[in-house]
Motif scaffolding. Sequence first.
Motif, PDB file in Angstrom:
ATOM      1  N   ALA A   1       0.828  -1.201   0.000  1.00 56.87           N
ATOM      2  CA  ALA A   1       0.000   0.000   0.000  1.00 56.87           C
ATOM      3  C   ALA A   1       0.866   1.256   0.000  1.00 56.87           C
ATOM      4  O   ALA A   1       0.523   2.259  -0.650  1.00 56.87           O
TER       5      ALA A   1
ATOM      6  N   ASP B   1      -3.571  -0.845  -4.477  1.00 58.02           N
ATOM      7  CA  ASP B   1      -4.828  -1.084  -3.784  1.00 58.02           C
ATOM      8  C   ASP B   1      -4.771  -2.481  -3.180  1.00 58.02           C
ATOM      9  O   ASP B   1      -4.574  -3.465  -3.899  1.00 58.02           O
TER      10      ASP B   1
ATOM     11  N   THR C   1      -6.516  -5.362  -0.387  1.00 58.83           N
ATOM     12  CA  THR C   1      -7.588  -5.822   0.489  1.00 58.83           C
ATOM     13  C   THR C   1      -7.109  -7.053   1.238  1.00 58.83           C
ATOM     14  O   THR C   1      -6.607  -7.997   0.616  1.00 58.83           O
TER      15      THR C   1
ATOM     16  N   CYS D   1       6.626   3.347   5.832  1.00 59.99           N
ATOM     17  CA  CYS D   1       5.275   3.917   5.750  1.00 59.99           C
ATOM     18  C   CYS D   1       5.213   5.316   6.364  1.00 59.99           C
ATOM     19  O   CYS D   1       4.121   5.843   6.640  1.00 59.99           O
TER      20      CYS D   1
ATOM     21  N   GLU E   1      -4.006   0.495   7.417  1.00 58.84           N
ATOM     22  CA  GLU E   1      -5.204   1.279   7.101  1.00 58.84           C
ATOM     23  C   GLU E   1      -4.843   2.730   6.781  1.00 58.84           C
ATOM     24  O   GLU E   1      -5.446   3.346   5.901  1.00 58.84           O
ATOM     25  N   LYS E   2      -3.851   3.254   7.479  1.00 57.66           N
ATOM     26  CA  LYS E   2      -3.375   4.609   7.184  1.00 57.66           C
ATOM     27  C   LYS E   2      -2.834   4.690   5.764  1.00 57.66           C
ATOM     28  O   LYS E   2      -2.954   5.726   5.092  1.00 57.66           O
ATOM     29  N   MET E   3      -2.258   3.571   5.293  1.00 61.31           N
ATOM     30  CA  MET E   3      -1.733   3.518   3.927  1.00 61.31           C
ATOM     31  C   MET E   3      -2.828   3.236   2.903  1.00 61.31           C
ATOM     32  O   MET E   3      -2.573   3.219   1.707  1.00 61.31           O
ATOM     33  N   GLY E   4      -4.065   2.979   3.381  1.00 60.79           N
ATOM     34  CA  GLY E   4      -5.174   2.763   2.466  1.00 60.79           C
ATOM     35  C   GLY E   4      -5.639   1.330   2.324  1.00 60.79           C
ATOM     36  O   GLY E   4      -6.522   1.035   1.501  1.00 60.79           O
TER      37      GLY E   4
ATOM     38  N   GLN F   1      -7.675  -2.000   2.858  1.00 62.64           N
ATOM     39  CA  GLN F   1      -9.018  -2.359   3.296  1.00 62.64           C
ATOM     40  C   GLN F   1      -8.983  -3.728   3.969  1.00 62.64           C
ATOM     41  O   GLN F   1      -8.325  -4.647   3.463  1.00 62.64           O
TER      42      GLN F   1
ATOM     43  N   ARG G   1       2.021   7.863  -5.343  1.00 58.00           N
ATOM     44  CA  ARG G   1       0.986   8.894  -5.499  1.00 58.00           C
ATOM     45  C   ARG G   1       0.246   8.809  -6.832  1.00 58.00           C
ATOM     46  O   ARG G   1      -0.810   9.390  -6.986  1.00 58.00           O
TER      47      ARG G   1
ATOM     48  N   SER H   1      -1.780   2.545  -9.054  1.00 50.70           N
ATOM     49  CA  SER H   1      -2.089   1.419  -8.196  1.00 50.70           C
ATOM     50  C   SER H   1      -2.410   0.217  -9.048  1.00 50.70           C
ATOM     51  O   SER H   1      -2.793   0.350 -10.212  1.00 50.70           O
TER      52      SER H   1
END
Length: 523
Positions: free
Chosen positions: A18, A23, A25, A67, A235-238, A240, A518, A521
């Motif tokens: 991440a 992306d 999960t 991170c 989660e801070k990195m995105g 799920q 940035r 993904s």
Amino acid sequence: MAIIGAGMGGLTSAAMLAARGHDVTVIEKEREVGGKARSVMVDGATVEAGPTVFTMRDVFDQVFAACGARLSDYIDIRQAEVIARHAWDDSGHLDLFADPLRSEEAIGDFAGADAAASYRAFRAEARRIYKVLDEPFLRGDKAYTPLPMMWRIGPTRIRDAMAMRPFDNYWKALSEHFADPRLQQLFGRYATYCGSDPFRAPATLMLIAHTEARGVWLIEGGISALAKALRKLAEKMGVQFRTGIAVAQVLTDNRRASGVRLANGDSVSADFVISNADPAALSTGKLGKQAVRSVSHMSPAKRSLSALVWFAHAQTSGFDLTHHNVFFSPDYAREFDQIRSGRPPSEPTVYLCAQDRTAHRSANSAPSMPPREGIRERIQIIVNAPANGDTHPYSPEEIETCTLAMRNTLDRCGLTLERDMPCEIATPEDWERLFPATGGALYGRASHGWAASFQRQGPKTRISGLYCAGGATHPSAGVPMAALSGLLAARTIERDLASMRRFLPAAIPGGMSMRSARTGSTG
């Protein structure tokens, strides 16, 4: 990207991928993350129910730094002064310390000046083996034969490479260092850290003693708190998270992983899938028929140790406990003979983690502060056992016999547990239910013989786009090793993506360069 399982390997790979802009999960069948790093409620108290020894802190510092964070901002952590306390009977105990000179002095007081000198030589050899293997093997790519690893070590360091002693027996090597059988037993126990029999393991495992000597750390809330911190970081990195739902099947399309199907029938599409389950879950069809061919099947005979574990909230008396305590059996060879024959030991070695004992004895201070008299404390007790949880049901009578054997060891060493303590017990059968297809083996493949380390599953599988991570994969078992496996899986995916972009510049934006965190993904 989809990650099956939120153990240490899955959590670290999720955070790292991440952070690179992908992306991700994570799907976890339990309600909480952590895998084996879990906790249970006993008598209203939260008791750590997974690994308790935390070493190689720098691995996690690296993950958090990558991170843009600091480990110490997420957990309360400090180094233990006492690594562990060891006892053979009620005549006294031997402590190993964070300060190696204090350990040497303690061994000298316990077993004589010759033993102290022997420990000094053993420590030097363990340190040398660790330094040789750290970068090329522990933190490096999976080597499927010794030759690539020897090349990484370097042709100019042949003497160092041979000093790894891969062909020497660990127990025999210890006898060369220690004349006192108690010290041989103490340092032989390090083989069990990766679920191995000290009488069958290679002498290379001396390096485990050095990883512990580099520092044992205490985390407020235990290793499960570290897992929760990694989740927050991810989660801070995105990333799920979908918890409380199992993966039923790895999906493939044109012989390439394309996602996962969940137990509730939902599907998660993904270009890359990481399995943080034991590789046996893949090879035995626990994650669908299509994934069976992805990894080699491992014979149950090659499984690591399992364990009988008691999680208790109990009053203790007698022996002066510290955080990590080991109470040795009177006959170590017999103990492992019984385990090899498929039986729990009749006179076991017992590890006890006293989770509320965090104020350690120092040179000029009082002993570690025990709970007040009549107050219960949280303890976890481990006895090694065979990994036969898929074939051997543990009856209430057998569990009671094992409990009595455990108590007898503690009594012999001067520690008394209250008779009717609030307690939960996990057997190999329970571990098999939690970690299917393992038989309850808690460390993957046992490190028996020189080739075992090269036979552990690496990050890449036979199915393109499907990868492995976790304590049952390369480099080894244990909390930091599982994290290193996650870093390796993430690194391998990044390399494979770079290769795809070189060969398919029109299909994937960015040509030969990696997309930044940035700007791009990959699902």
